[in-house]
Enzyme design. Structure first.
Site, PDB file in Angstrom:
ATOM      1  N   PRO A 122      37.982 -27.549 -36.405  1.00 30.53           N
ATOM      2  CA  PRO A 122      39.120 -27.119 -37.233  1.00 30.53           C
ATOM      3  C   PRO A 122      40.260 -26.406 -36.508  1.00 30.53           C
ATOM      4  O   PRO A 122      40.563 -25.237 -36.769  1.00 30.53           O
ATOM      5  CB  PRO A 122      38.451 -26.199 -38.255  1.00 30.53           C
ATOM      6  CG  PRO A 122      37.290 -25.627 -37.527  1.00 30.53           C
ATOM      7  CD  PRO A 122      36.792 -26.728 -36.634  1.00 30.53           C
ATOM      8  N   CYS A 123      40.935 -27.107 -35.633  1.00 32.28           N
ATOM      9  CA  CYS A 123      42.080 -26.533 -34.930  1.00 32.28           C
ATOM     10  C   CYS A 123      43.242 -26.258 -35.882  1.00 32.28           C
ATOM     11  O   CYS A 123      44.136 -25.471 -35.559  1.00 32.28           O
ATOM     12  CB  CYS A 123      42.510 -27.430 -33.778  1.00 32.28           C
ATOM     13  SG  CYS A 123      42.982 -29.100 -34.256  1.00 32.28           S
TER      14      CYS A 123
END
Length: 158
Positions: A122-123
């Site tokens: 989850p950047c």
């Protein structure tokens, strides 16, 4: 052998690749080239299922084997992103502190920009130090949509 599948989501077409029974890439297909044997495998079907569950608000975490290629530092950053809870955000500085490199905010940003497995790693949960949306391989509009989606499905415990 690398296998790749493309499928439609509420955010547009997404490409998922796998090799040796691990997900190696997830990215938004719009305007991008992709390679690999165009064959849907059981792993790609499961990855699609989990991603669609996430996008519908049912799934908060993923249960898929991931295999990323990158430097040791990049892998450290990407691994740390998995500890950021669904619906929450951190700054690049906070991630740098999480990995024990408090002065490496810019390097964290560079590693974040090279994340080959969007959404699953989850950047999109990383913001600038001022809390503003900055950088996302899928574009800032998609980043905003992902964050809004997560916030709309977070349950509050009072």
């Amino acid at each position: 052998m690398k296998n790749t599948a493309i499928f439609q989501t509420i955010l547009g077409p997404v490409v998922i690749s796998e090799q040796d029974e691990a997900v190696t890439e997830v990215f938004f297909a719009k305007g991008k080239q992709y390679s690999g044997n165009k064959q849907t495998t059981p792993l790609l079907k499961e990855a699609e299922k989990q991603l669609l569950e996430y996008l519908s608000g049912i799934r908060k975490t993923f249960d898929l084997k991931l295999a990323v290629k990158g430097t040791e530092f990049q892998k450290l950053v990407w691994e740390s992103l998995h500890s950021i809870p669904y619906g929450e955000t951190h700054s690049y500085k906070q991630v740098a502190e999480m990995i024990g490199r408090p002065e490496a905010s810019r390097a964290v940003g560079m590693a974040n920009s090279k994340n080959p497995i969007l959404i699953l790693t989850p950047c999109h949960r990383i913001l600038g130090s001022d809390g503003k949306l900055v950088g996302y391989a899928g574009g800032l509009e998609l980043k905003k949509k992902l964050l809004e989606l997560e916030k709309s499905h977070v349950t509050c415990h009072v």
